[in-house]
Design an enzyme around this catalytic site. Structure first.
Site, PDB file in Angstrom:
ATOM      1  N   TYR A  76      -8.791  15.517  -5.638  1.00  0.00           N
ATOM      2  CA  TYR A  76      -7.782  14.962  -6.852  1.00  0.00           C
ATOM      3  C   TYR A  76      -6.934  16.318  -7.282  1.00  0.00           C
ATOM      4  O   TYR A  76      -5.644  15.809  -7.366  1.00  0.00           O
ATOM      5  CB  TYR A  76      -8.506  14.493  -7.768  1.00  0.00           C
ATOM      6  CG  TYR A  76      -7.703  13.731  -8.995  1.00  0.00           C
ATOM      7  CD1 TYR A  76      -6.953  12.553  -8.743  1.00  0.00           C
ATOM      8  CD2 TYR A  76      -7.519  14.342 -10.237  1.00  0.00           C
ATOM      9  CE1 TYR A  76      -6.617  11.865  -9.712  1.00  0.00           C
ATOM     10  CE2 TYR A  76      -6.903  13.682 -11.237  1.00  0.00           C
ATOM     11  CZ  TYR A  76      -6.243  12.442 -10.744  1.00  0.00           C
ATOM     12  OH  TYR A  76      -5.575  11.786 -11.886  1.00  0.00           O
ATOM     13  N   ALA A  91      -6.045  19.143  -5.885  1.00  0.00           N
ATOM     14  CA  ALA A  91      -4.981  19.288  -4.857  1.00  0.00           C
ATOM     15  C   ALA A  91      -3.936  18.511  -4.536  1.00  0.00           C
ATOM     16  O   ALA A  91      -2.910  18.959  -4.574  1.00  0.00           O
ATOM     17  CB  ALA A  91      -5.972  19.746  -3.419  1.00  0.00           C
ATOM     18  N   SER A  92      -4.593  17.282  -4.730  1.00  0.00           N
ATOM     19  CA  SER A  92      -3.314  16.059  -4.527  1.00  0.00           C
ATOM     20  C   SER A  92      -2.033  16.263  -5.587  1.00  0.00           C
ATOM     21  O   SER A  92      -0.978  16.171  -5.600  1.00  0.00           O
ATOM     22  CB  SER A  92      -3.701  14.615  -4.614  1.00  0.00           C
ATOM     23  OG  SER A  92      -4.233  14.362  -5.594  1.00  0.00           O
ATOM     24  N   ASN A 103       3.311   6.167  -9.470  1.00  0.00           N
ATOM     25  CA  ASN A 103       2.146   6.280 -10.519  1.00  0.00           C
ATOM     26  C   ASN A 103       0.948   6.186  -9.505  1.00  0.00           C
ATOM     27  O   ASN A 103      -0.210   6.491 -10.039  1.00  0.00           O
ATOM     28  CB  ASN A 103       2.468   5.182 -11.422  1.00  0.00           C
ATOM     29  CG  ASN A 103       1.140   4.823 -12.321  1.00  0.00           C
ATOM     30  OD1 ASN A 103       0.735   5.735 -13.195  1.00  0.00           O
ATOM     31  ND2 ASN A 103       0.479   3.924 -11.931  1.00  0.00           N
ATOM     32  N   ASN A 121       0.879  -1.129  -0.057  1.00  0.00           N
ATOM     33  CA  ASN A 121      -0.012   0.219  -0.064  1.00  0.00           C
ATOM     34  C   ASN A 121       0.884   1.337  -0.003  1.00  0.00           C
ATOM     35  O   ASN A 121       1.622   1.581   1.034  1.00  0.00           O
ATOM     36  CB  ASN A 121      -1.007  -0.095   1.347  1.00  0.00           C
ATOM     37  CG  ASN A 121      -1.769   1.176   1.377  1.00  0.00           C
ATOM     38  OD1 ASN A 121      -1.827   1.967   0.555  1.00  0.00           O
ATOM     39  ND2 ASN A 121      -2.529   1.162   2.455  1.00  0.00           N
ATOM     40  N   SER A 173      -1.262  15.458 -12.845  1.00  0.00           N
ATOM     41  CA  SER A 173      -2.347  15.415 -14.005  1.00  0.00           C
ATOM     42  C   SER A 173      -2.466  16.795 -14.316  1.00  0.00           C
ATOM     43  O   SER A 173      -2.231  17.764 -13.653  1.00  0.00           O
ATOM     44  CB  SER A 173      -3.805  14.932 -13.155  1.00  0.00           C
ATOM     45  OG  SER A 173      -4.833  15.249 -13.744  1.00  0.00           O
ATOM     46  N   ILE A 195      -6.764  10.076 -20.500  1.00  0.00           N
ATOM     47  CA  ILE A 195      -5.932   9.091 -20.924  1.00  0.00           C
ATOM     48  C   ILE A 195      -7.212   7.704 -20.764  1.00  0.00           C
ATOM     49  O   ILE A 195      -7.739   7.610 -19.742  1.00  0.00           O
ATOM     50  CB  ILE A 195      -4.628   8.518 -20.160  1.00  0.00           C
ATOM     51  CG1 ILE A 195      -3.849   9.703 -20.171  1.00  0.00           C
ATOM     52  CG2 ILE A 195      -4.022   7.328 -20.647  1.00  0.00           C
ATOM     53  CD1 ILE A 195      -3.301  10.206 -21.486  1.00  0.00           C
TER      54      ILE A 195
HETATM   55  P1  NAI Z   1      -5.895   2.740 -12.581  1.00  0.00           P
HETATM   56  O1  NAI Z   1      -6.994   2.924 -11.780  1.00  0.00           O
HETATM   57  O2  NAI Z   1      -6.176   2.067 -13.938  1.00  0.00           O
HETATM   58  O3  NAI Z   1      -4.829   2.264 -12.128  1.00  0.00           O
HETATM   59  C1  NAI Z   1      -4.111   2.546 -10.948  1.00  0.00           C
HETATM   60  C2  NAI Z   1      -3.544   1.390 -10.225  1.00  0.00           C
HETATM   61  O4  NAI Z   1      -2.982   2.016  -8.758  1.00  0.00           O
HETATM   62  C3  NAI Z   1      -4.433   0.287  -9.900  1.00  0.00           C
HETATM   63  O5  NAI Z   1      -4.029  -0.797 -10.296  1.00  0.00           O
HETATM   64  C4  NAI Z   1      -4.736   0.327  -8.378  1.00  0.00           C
HETATM   65  O6  NAI Z   1      -5.114  -0.721  -7.989  1.00  0.00           O
HETATM   66  C5  NAI Z   1      -3.375   1.156  -7.981  1.00  0.00           C
HETATM   67  N1  NAI Z   1      -3.198   1.650  -6.833  1.00  0.00           N
HETATM   68  C6  NAI Z   1      -4.586   2.416  -6.213  1.00  0.00           C
HETATM   69  N2  NAI Z   1      -4.269   2.643  -4.857  1.00  0.00           N
HETATM   70  C7  NAI Z   1      -3.048   1.867  -4.438  1.00  0.00           C
HETATM   71  C8  NAI Z   1      -2.131   1.969  -3.273  1.00  0.00           C
HETATM   72  N3  NAI Z   1      -2.708   2.640  -2.063  1.00  0.00           N
HETATM   73  N4  NAI Z   1      -0.937   1.348  -3.362  1.00  0.00           N
HETATM   74  C9  NAI Z   1      -0.786   1.020  -4.441  1.00  0.00           C
HETATM   75  N5  NAI Z   1      -1.221   0.961  -5.498  1.00  0.00           N
HETATM   76  C10 NAI Z   1      -2.629   1.406  -5.767  1.00  0.00           C
HETATM   77  O7  NAI Z   1      -5.567   4.255 -12.894  1.00  0.00           O
HETATM   78  P2  NAI Z   1      -4.688   4.960 -14.330  1.00  0.00           P
HETATM   79  O8  NAI Z   1      -5.614   5.709 -15.125  1.00  0.00           O
HETATM   80  O9  NAI Z   1      -3.733   4.023 -14.840  1.00  0.00           O
HETATM   81  O10 NAI Z   1      -3.633   5.998 -13.369  1.00  0.00           O
HETATM   82  C11 NAI Z   1      -2.580   5.852 -13.141  1.00  0.00           C
HETATM   83  C12 NAI Z   1      -1.934   7.378 -12.756  1.00  0.00           C
HETATM   84  O11 NAI Z   1      -2.230   8.251 -13.780  1.00  0.00           O
HETATM   85  C13 NAI Z   1      -2.823   8.014 -11.234  1.00  0.00           C
HETATM   86  O12 NAI Z   1      -1.913   8.553 -10.326  1.00  0.00           O
HETATM   87  C14 NAI Z   1      -3.739   8.762 -11.891  1.00  0.00           C
HETATM   88  O13 NAI Z   1      -4.279   9.679 -11.146  1.00  0.00           O
HETATM   89  C15 NAI Z   1      -2.941   9.319 -13.105  1.00  0.00           C
HETATM   90  N6  NAI Z   1      -3.659  10.019 -14.279  1.00  0.00           N
HETATM   91  C16 NAI Z   1      -4.563   9.206 -14.769  1.00  0.00           C
HETATM   92  C17 NAI Z   1      -5.248   9.858 -15.914  1.00  0.00           C
HETATM   93  C18 NAI Z   1      -6.191   9.271 -16.915  1.00  0.00           C
HETATM   94  O14 NAI Z   1      -6.870   9.803 -17.583  1.00  0.00           O
HETATM   95  N7  NAI Z   1      -6.292   8.141 -16.772  1.00  0.00           N
HETATM   96  C19 NAI Z   1      -5.053  11.278 -16.150  1.00  0.00           C
HETATM   97  C20 NAI Z   1      -4.043  12.061 -15.419  1.00  0.00           C
HETATM   98  C21 NAI Z   1      -3.490  11.202 -14.453  1.00  0.00           C
END
Ligand code: NAI
Length: 248
Positions: A156, A158-159, A91, A64, A143, A189
């Site tokens: 979100y 703010a983070s 990430n 975590n 982001s 994305i």
């Molecule tokens: P996603 O939800 O598909 O993947 C995120 C992964 O992080 C998941 O596998 C989840 O289980 C894992 N995760 C969640 N909490 C966790 C924790 N406490 N410890 C370890 N792993 C944890 O999301 P996505 O779209 O791939 O996003 C990845 C990153 O990119 C995030 O930080 C998101 O905020 C950022 N982002 C995504 C955008 C989008 O349009 N998809 C746009 C801008 C930023």
């Protein structure tokens, strides 16, 4: 020679989505991969299998990122197993969107802990190793809404804005030890995270994007290959938008 040959990367939240695409791109460039997610499930096992097919070392860890203790233990275990950590990709992230009027304290805290505190936790633990190595590249997933704000995403945004401040501070703090720190700011994305949005919200986003489409996780990953590799050896303290000219 591949761009990341024999390097070691630690990537959080990489069993799926953007994190997985980064892990795959890195492995295809010869990088050994330690990656995390909240639990060891079929996504993690599948990701591990796909990474191993590139002939690199790859291990998925259930950890975590919001926990300071677990992050410290993780980094110790990865350093022991892999011998070094050249690239840290922070990430892992979540959304708990709501108008401020309806936002609950627990949704503010959860988003702050998983999105922002995790970046502190992992960077804090990795810095000792990178300082000893006198090298390292830290890549933090922000982001575009961390730059511009977005109604309904105050927690979100703010983070993600906090991540930018942290990234720039660490670039200044650790630069003299050849440790670089940059943020990537994706726009819209196409991943499981954005698939949760209602169809009309997604269509509306796409209309506003000058390139007229959502981005692919692989398109974010390519920028992370650049930032993780020596191609970006003089790039630090920057925020690179990967957004199809959205919010420019
Ligand atoms: P996603 O939800 O598909 O993947 C995120 C992964 O992080 C998941 O596998 C989840 O289980 C894992 N995760 C969640 N909490 C966790 C924790 N406490 N410890 C370890 N792993 C944890 O999301 P996505 O779209 O791939 O996003 C990845 C990153 O990119 C995030 O930080 C998101 O905020 C950022 N982002 C995504 C955008 C989008 O349009 N998809 C746009 C801008 C930023």
């Amino acid at each position: 020679m591949k761009l990341l040959e024999n390097k070691v990367a630690l990537i959080t939240g990489a069993s799926r989505g953007i994190g997985k695409a980064i892990a795959i791109s890195y492995a295809s460039q010869g990088c050994n991969i330690a990656f995390t997610d909240v639990r060891r499930d079929e996504n993690m096992e599948q990701c591990e299998k796909e990474l191993l097919a590139f002939g690199v070392k790859a291990i998925g860890y259930a950890s975590n990122a919001a926990s300071f203790e677990e992050s410290a233990q993780l980094v110790e275990a990865v350093a022991q197993e892999f011998g070094r950590i050249d690239i840290l990709v922070n990430n892992a992230g979540i959304t708990r969107d709501n108008l401020l009027m309806r936002m609950q304290e627990k949704d503010w805290d959860l988003v702050m802990n998983i999105n922002l505190k995790s970046v502190f936790n992992l960077t804090h633990a990795c810095q000792k190793i990178m300082l000893k190595q006198k090298s390292g590249s830290i890549i933090n997933m922000s982001s575009v809404v961390g730059v511009s704000g977005n109604a309904g995403q105050s927690n979100y945004s703010a983070s993600k804005a906090g991540i930018i401040g942290f990234t720039k501070s660490i670039a200044q703090e650790l630069g003299s030890r050849n440790i670089r720190s940059n943020a990537v700011a994706p726009g819209f994305i196409i991943t499981d995270m954005t698939a949760q949005l209602p169809e009309e919200v997604r269509k509306d986003w796409e209309k506003k994007i000058p390139l007229r489409r959502g981005g692919l996780p692989e398109e974010v990953a390519k920028v992370c290959v650049f930032l993780g590799s020596d191609l970006s050896s003089y790039v630090s303290g920057q925020v690179i938008n990967v957004c199809g000219a959205m919010n420019c």
